[in-house]
Design an enzyme around this catalytic site. Structure first.
Site, PDB file in Angstrom:
ATOM      1  N   LYS A 191      -0.643  15.356   2.658  1.00 32.29           N
ATOM      2  CA  LYS A 191       0.155  14.686   3.681  1.00 32.29           C
ATOM      3  C   LYS A 191       1.629  14.775   3.294  1.00 32.29           C
ATOM      4  CE  LYS A 191       0.293   9.949   2.025  1.00 32.29           C
ATOM      5  NZ  LYS A 191       1.707   9.739   1.888  1.00 32.29           N
ATOM      6  N   HIS A 250      -3.574   6.131   4.414  1.00 29.04           N
ATOM      7  CA  HIS A 250      -4.468   5.456   3.465  1.00 29.04           C
ATOM      8  C   HIS A 250      -5.155   4.228   4.071  1.00 29.04           C
ATOM      9  CE1 HIS A 250      -2.501   8.135   0.826  1.00 29.04           C
ATOM     10  NE2 HIS A 250      -1.480   7.375   0.468  1.00 29.04           N
TER      11      HIS A 250
HETATM   12  C1  BG6 Z   1       1.391   7.996  -1.652  1.00 24.55           C
HETATM   13  C2  BG6 Z   1       2.661   7.488  -1.050  1.00 24.55           C
HETATM   14  O1  BG6 Z   1       0.602   8.607  -0.676  1.00 24.55           O
HETATM   15  O2  BG6 Z   1       0.682   6.930  -2.236  1.00 24.55           O
HETATM   16  C3  BG6 Z   1       3.480   6.740  -2.061  1.00 24.55           C
HETATM   17  O3  BG6 Z   1       3.408   8.582  -0.547  1.00 24.55           O
HETATM   18  C4  BG6 Z   1       2.660   5.691  -2.753  1.00 24.55           C
HETATM   19  O4  BG6 Z   1       4.624   6.159  -1.470  1.00 24.55           O
HETATM   20  C5  BG6 Z   1       1.374   6.283  -3.272  1.00 24.55           C
HETATM   21  O5  BG6 Z   1       3.416   5.171  -3.827  1.00 24.55           O
HETATM   22  C6  BG6 Z   1       0.469   5.231  -3.863  1.00 24.55           C
HETATM   23  O6  BG6 Z   1      -0.641   5.828  -4.431  1.00 24.55           O
HETATM   24  P1  BG6 Z   1      -1.376   5.164  -5.660  1.00 24.55           P
HETATM   25  O7  BG6 Z   1      -2.480   6.118  -5.950  1.00 24.55           O
HETATM   26  O8  BG6 Z   1      -0.377   5.045  -6.755  1.00 24.55           O
HETATM   27  O9  BG6 Z   1      -1.846   3.829  -5.201  1.00 24.55           O
END
Ligand code: BG6
Length: 797
Positions: free
Chosen positions: A179, A272
């Site tokens: 993404k 997400h």
């Molecule tokens: C990413 C976002 O998809 O997910 C980020 O672009 C975010 O902004 C990150 O910090 C968070 O992922 P995780 O795995 O650290 O919870």
């Protein structure tokens, strides 16, 4: 025989290269992994480690591998970066140090860096792969291209792969895309079309790394394995609310050029959190391993999502953000970014399972803690007669009942699935999930950890390692299908549009946020619980605030005008409608109310649905002022809007609801079906003198009202109560009350809101009665009363 000998030798040679010949089976072919953007952040942090993991898991099972790290960086520089990354790879926890070094050395030998820039470079890569395969007497199984590059580079790379780097017949191609997939529905659609011209849908693996998180990946299996216990619980009768949360302490520094375009909604919520929402909300397929069935059920859940309104969201921005944007994007001091770095959203799902259950989605940067979870809180319908000290966690229904998919971090520090002991003992696969050890003193969601059955993964694995393995095994259910992606954008785009000019609430960041970002909901409306920090003292030059104005009493076209800020205006109109209803029911025993559709009355419907307990709904008849010629369940249908925002929240007897019959005999507004005549008859039969007690109208920017449009004589005079008309905009076919029946009403209220209406409001204030040019100017009740309700934007501009 000669061949067999050579083959054995070759197998032996390959086995040496592969994990010191770990029970190698029959050779299944050669796999090339091409990591595009191999020197970038994501690749360095997660992807190389994921590929190493893949190698460890798969190499001994018969495949041979080669890993091509590629980027635009020069060969020398790239090689240096890759060498460092490969050196820092880690082995599974129980691997002895010597063995780990050996495994890393093997992986390093199979990995290379090359610059990949021009179409010729792609061709050369393809040739090299073919030559190697041939030279080693292997068969090519397939190629994986992992796009760890910004989306603007996708099209060129896709073109080059398609034209010069596809594997030969019999071997597969998989392209892995990260993404963002667009920033709204249109751009996502464009990207999908573009990529679709180079690759088949089955060749594309769109990554949402949250689907690789162990706890997220466990939601469907958990629902499946605990069907018996959950069947009766997983619904609106038992679920109080669902919270889907991703809080971060980091901010967007260093990424503002990306963040400015996506904000928290495009960055996290659209992907997400929406994916998680679907896993919780979708109907459970019989076979959860069927990616088609999972997709089908997800799409069904997407269709049941109630459209988001401006009032479904609260947004914030941490205070340092605008400074970071100015610095990183070289913007002047006068530049004010409106990009939200925090959002709380209230989602409703209009289906039998979830009707009325609030789903709260929330994410933000610069918050007080890093944690992600899904919390399903069950209703508490029990009164406990015994004293609290006698409550036993496993039995007492007095304690909270909740299921939590704890994605990670936070107080617990690791992923876990928690189920209140007073609900049921969950079943999780014992080979991969173990009970969490007690942590005295730790409380989660209001209860000590000991109140939960708590399970965590036996072996914690990074999301990317899991997804890379799923790509290899063609587990498409862990990826985002195009239809899924577009459905998600269809859901989020209108909210993004309506927030485009919204000023987010500023928050200091971290623990100092205090309760500033707490929000609460009522009906479909969400608002911050606390007033903003700043004291708004209107200076001489500052814009007027709502509180500076009183509801203004005045005249417009010789009729009373009520003007106010939107909220106040809607409250006033709702109050007036209620008063008219109470009066009519007292006098005649019933109240006939005809309502317009479109967006302006939505807030009014919501207000009526929420706050008017004295409204005599049981004696109210609801009619439509106009309707679009679409089926009544179509989101464009006015009746559908009425249904979503009002009818489903109040108790109007079913036989008092009178939708316009635009859909008869499976046709839409066919003259010969006589829908307009049928509606007219219904009105004549039920409404004394065909005189509605109250008709609510709007005014279009072209001066139309109901579905009576300029330059068309239809419905402006004559005997007909109901007419079929044509709108200049889609859907063009309409059914509408005629001007004469509108003017027969006892009361007519015209609601006009928004700056867009400013010009027409001004114009109509000056013109006489010219319904052919401006149908609204023909609204003059014969003996009833007309009142204009205009907000300040429409009235004062
Ligand atoms: C990413 C976002 O998809 O997910 C980020 O672009 C975010 O902004 C990150 O910090 C968070 O992922 P995780 O795995 O650290 O919870």
């Amino acid at each position: 025989m000669k061949h067999a000998g050579a083959w054995n030798m070759l197998t032996a040679a390959v086995c040496v290269a592969l994990l010191g010949c770990l029970q190698a089976q029959e050779l299944q072919g050669h796999v090339s992994v091409i990591l595009l953007g191999a020197t970038g952040d994501l690749a360095r942090k997660y992807l190389w480690q994921g590929l190493f993991q893949l190698y460890l898991e798969e190499a001994g099972k018969g495949h041979s591998f080669r890993f091509h790290g590629t980027a635009l960086t020069s060969t020398k520089q790239g090689q240096e970066v890759i060498a460092k990354v490969l050196e820092s790879l880690s082995c599974p926890r129980d691997t002895a140090p010597g063995r780990c070094a050996e495994l890393k050395a093997q992986f390093q030998q199979l990995s290379e860096y090359r610059r990949l820039k021009t179409p010729e470079d792609y061709l050369a890569l393809s040739k090299d792969i073919e030559a190697r395969v041939q030279h080693e007497g292997l068969q090519e199984a397939g190629r994986i291209f992992y796009f760890s590059v910004p989306p603007f580079a996708y099209a060129d790379i896709a073109r080059s792969i398609n034209s010069s780097c596809r594997p030969g017949p019999g071997a597969w191609l998989r392209v892995v895309l990260e993404k963002p997939f667009g920033h709204d529905h249109r751009s996502a659609q464009q990207l999908a079309t573009e990529l679709g011209s180079f690759f088949q849908e089955e060749e594309m693996y769109r990554v949402d790394h949250y689907l690789g998180k162990q706890v997220v990946a466990q939601i469907l299996p958990f629902r499946d394995q605990n069907r018996k216990a959950l069947d009766g619980l997983w619904n609106r009768h038992h679920v109080e609310r669902v919270e889907i949360i991703m809080k971060e302490t980091v901010d967007a520094e260093g990424r503002t050029s990306f963040y400015e375009e996506y904000g928290v909604i495009g960055d996290v919520l659209q992907n997400h959190l929406t994916e998680i929402l679907m896993l919780v909300a979708m109907e459970l397929p019989l076979d959860i391993s069927s990616s088609e069935a999972v997709l089908g059920h997800k799409l069904q859940a997407f269709r049941a999502l109630r459209g988001l309104q401006r009032g479904s969201a609260v947004v914030g921005q941490y205070q340092a953000y605008r400074g970071q944007v100015r610095r990183e994007l070289q913007k002047p001091d006068s530049f004010h970014s409106l990009t939200p770095t925090f959002a709380g959203i209230l989602v409703h799902i209009d289906n039998l399972r979830w009707e009325g259950v609030p789903f709260i989605l929330m994410s933000g940067k610069a918050l007080d803690e890093r944690v992600g979870y899904v919390r399903i809180l069950f209703k508490d319908q029990v009164y406990c007669a015994q004293s609290e000290k006698r409550w036993v966690p496993a039995q007492s229904h007095c304690l909270p009942q909740q299921i939590i998919f704890y994605i990670g971090h936070g107080e617990l520090g690791s992923p876990a699935v928690l189920v209140s002991r007073n609900l049921f003992r969950p079943s999780l696969p014992s080979a991969s999930w173990k009970e969490v050890e007690g942590q005295p003193g730790l409380r989660l969601f209001g209860c000590p950890l000991s109140d939960y059955y708590a399970y965590s993964p036996v072996r914690e694995q990074d999301a990317y390692s899991i997804l890379i393995s799923h790509i290899f095994h063609r587990r498409k259910d862990s990826f985002i299908a195009m239809e899924n992606l577009l459905a998600s954008w269809v859901f989020w785009t209108p909210l993004l549009d309506s927030l485009a000019h919204e000023v987010p609430r500023l928050y200091p960041g971290g623990a100092e946020n205090g309760h500033l970002l707490d929000f609460e909901f009522s009906g479909s409306h969400l608002s911050f619980s606390q007033p903003p920090l700043e004291q708004l003292v209107p200076g001489p030059d500052s814009a007027p605030m709502p509180s500076d104005f009183q509801v203004l009493g005045a005249k417009y076209r010789d009729s009373p005008l009520i003007s106010a800020w939107p909220e106040e205006l809607i409250a006033r109109l709702a109050g007036d409608i209620e008063a008219a209803a109470v009066r009519a029911v007292r006098r005649f025993g019933k109240f006939h109310l005809a309502l317009s559709g479109g967006s302006s009355p939505v807030a009014l419907f919501q207000q009526l649905a929420m706050g008017h307990y004295g409204f005599p709904w049981a004696h109210t008849h609801l009619w439509l002022v106009d309707e679009r010629c679409v089926p009544l369940w179509d989101p464009e249908s006015n009746f559908q809007g009425l249904q979503a925002h009002l009818l489903q929240h109040v108790r109007v007897p079913y036989y008092n609801i009178h939708p316009m019959p635009v859909h008869r005999r499976q046709r839409l507004c066919a003259e010969e079906d006589q829908g307009a005549q049928a509606y007219a008859e219904e009105i004549s039969t039920l409404v004394t003198n065909s005189s509605f007690d109250l008709v609510l109208l709007g005014m279009g920017t072209d001066g139309h009202t109901a579905s009576l449009f300029p330059q068309s004589p239809v419905g402006l005079d004559g005997e007909q109560l109901v007419v079929l008309t044509t709108s200049p905009s889609s859907p063009r076919r309409r059914m509408s009350l005629s001007l004469p029946v509108i003017n027969r009403a006892r009361q007519v209220a015209v609601l006009v809101m928004g700056r867009m209406k400013r010009e027409i409001a001004l114009l109509v204030s000056r013109v006489g009665r010219e319904p052919r040019k401006w149908p609204i100017s023909g609204v003059r009740p014969d003996s009833g009363q007309l009142v204009w309700y205009m907000d300040y934007d429409a009235f004062l501009g």
